[in-house]
Scaffold this active site. Structure first.
Site: not given
Length: 530
Positions: A292, A303, A317
């Site tokens: 999460s 990224d 998740k």
């Protein structure tokens, strides 16, 4: 006038019916008919079922089942459990200020929070609670839930706790005035070496960002030049907190995460450029227990090519839950959107309605497939995406680290696995701590305590203890797994006698993931290259 009002009401009903049918595809009537059927069924059961039925309990049990038909993370929280669910995220609750474990149907005080109500009243680690408010509290009724119910309470209220103390024959009684207890998200902040700071975040709550700023301030005074954020086994928490923390390390205008759902238009969250640590070499540690909000932070760093992610693939998740209160005080955490990392990948691993067991056993499936031990065994089901520098990353379930570190299986035997999984090692360590607490509390540091423990022949004592408790002794396996047994036993006693930071410091000493991290910093390789 009455006729005119009646006409307006009828016109309003007709218009409302028309627009609801026109714009909702008659969904309102479908929902209404479904609701009516549920009410009809409950009424039939209440009126005609062969035995008497507790209707409140029936509904309470049915609600989780309805939500389970949606996705694995939409959940119902009963009114009695709402406060506990909120406390976990708020970072505080009102109680007595102890950590405890239940052993042989008795509450053992494992730790007393410094400066808290229990310490002020006179309770100490090692006390065994036998009564609460003059009512016996031992035996089968002793559960974590019941203990929480009896010991927690509004600030300023009093609770009388009866305890049996080691080496004392008569019970002692303490009246504790409940107060607000702060629960920390960050359990460890220390220097791994002369230049590398380490911070372990257990979960993302309302106070986590402020705790991180305090940790970074402490490390700054110690002269850190590299930073490790350990998110291993961090199951997540508040998305906004993960965004705040990512913002501390990213330059202005970088996408951190975005969310999108059927009724939720895309919402992007960007970095402000106000972070004080935008240039520090950074490593994020993750494993299969990182989920999460942990994945939001790890995904944003990866990224944006801001740091290196090390460890094993995270849980996967990527569903956004909204907490919605119901009229009786209960609550629903309903999935309203999915979140996506800056490259566009959805972190949520695949799930199918009605196949909850497969979803729940995904980590076991990964283990059996060999994913914990070999990077080649990682199974990516989603498409390829690319970071800002063009590095390939994958969607379809979790964050795959930049640098994979397999689980260390050196010395593992079936005997060790049985001892660890049965809880016997933790139980032995706690009972040993309890019996030798006066002697052990004279050792104030990890090194002092460790030097003492290594002279106590604890491996042999554990083997005898295990045999008395149904674990057949296996001498060859005992020797093969000696280092693992000793590490586990020593670590639990350190945890019992000192604190969580000391425990983590000891575990990290020869941790392969920490070694890989330090190696990355030595090679000046924390910033990814194209």
């Amino acid at each position: 006038m009455p006729l005119a009002l009646a006409g307006c009401v009828v016109l309003g009903i007709l218009l409302g019916t028309f627009f609801s049918y026109h714009f909702s595809g008659n969904r309102l009537s479908i929902i209404g008919s479904g609701s009516n059927r549920l009410n009809d069924l409950l009424q039939l059961i209440d009126n005609q079922y062969v035995d008497s039925v507790n209707m409140e309990e029936l509904v309470e049990n049915a609600l989780p089942q309805i939500l389970s038909e949606l996705d694995p993370h939409s959940v119902y929280i009963s009114a009695k459990d709402v406060q506990s669910a909120q406390d976990e995220l708020q970072g505080s609750f009102s109680g007595v200020g102890i950590e405890f474990v239940i052993r042989k149907d008795t509450i053992h005080v494992q730790n007393v929070i410094a400066g808290g109500p229990a310490e002020n009243a006179g309770l100490i680690a090692g006390d065994k609670i036998i009564s609460v408010d003059d009512k016996p509290f031992v035996g089968k009724e002793v559960t974590n839930e019941e203990a929480m119910r009896r010991l927690k309470g509004p600030r300023g209220t009093k609770v009388k706790i009866g305890v049996v103390r080691s080496h004392q024959s008569k019970p002692k009684y303490f009246t504790v005035t409940r107060d607000n207890i702060t629960t920390k998200s960050i359990s460890s902040t220390y220097m791994l070496d002369n230049t590398t700071g380490y911070v372990r975040i257990k979960n993302f709550g309302e106070t986590t960002y402020q705790e991180l700023i305090s940790s970074l301030s402490l490390l700054s005074r110690k002269g850190f030049k590299n930073l490790v954020i350990d998110l291993r086994d961090n199951s997540g928490g508040l998305m906004q907190t993960a965004i705040q923390i990512a913002d501390e390390f990213l330059p202005k205008g970088r996408l951190i995460v975005y969310t999108e759902g059927r009724k939720q238009p895309r919402q992007d969250f960007y970095s402000s450029g106000h972070g004080s640590f935008q240039d520090i070499p950074l490593v994020i540690l993750i494993n299969e227990g990182s989920a999460s909000a942990s994945e939001i932070l790890a995904g944003a760093i990866q990224d944006n090519d801001r740091g290196t992610v090390i460890g094993r693939r995270s849980f996967g998740k990527g569903l956004v839950q909204q907490q919605i209160g119901l009229r009786d005080g209960s609550m629903v955490r309903l999935t309203i959107a999915r979140y996506y990392s800056p490259s566009g990948r959805c972190i949520q691993k695949p799930y199918e309605t009605g196949k909850d067991k497969e979803y729940e056993e995904d980590l076991l499936t990964r283990y059996n497939r060999g994913e914990y031990f070999s990077q080649d065994s990682i199974k990516h089901t989603g498409p390829e995406f690319h970071t800002l520098l063009g590095r390939t990353v994958y969607g379809g379930g979790g964050i795959t680290p930049d640098l994979f570190v397999p689980e260390d299986t050196t010395g593992i035997t079936s005997y060790y696995k049985e001892a660890a999984m049965s809880g016997l090692i933790i139980q032995f360590a706690f009972e040993y701590t309890d019996e030798h607490r006066d002697e052990l509390k004279t050792k104030k540091t990890v090194s002092e305590l460790l030097a003492h423990l290594k002279r106590q022949n604890l491996l042999e004592k554990f083997a005898d203890y295990g045999e008395k408790n149904g674990l057949q002794r296996r001498n060859l396996m005992l020797q093969k797994s000696q280092n693992l047994f000793e590490k586990y036993i020593y670590s639990r006693i350190i945890y019992n006698m000192l604190d969580e930071e000391a425990w983590m410091e000891y575990l990290n000493e020869d941790d392969p993931t920490i070694r890989s991290t330090l190696d990355v910093f030595k090679k000046n390789a924390a910033f990814p290259k194209k």
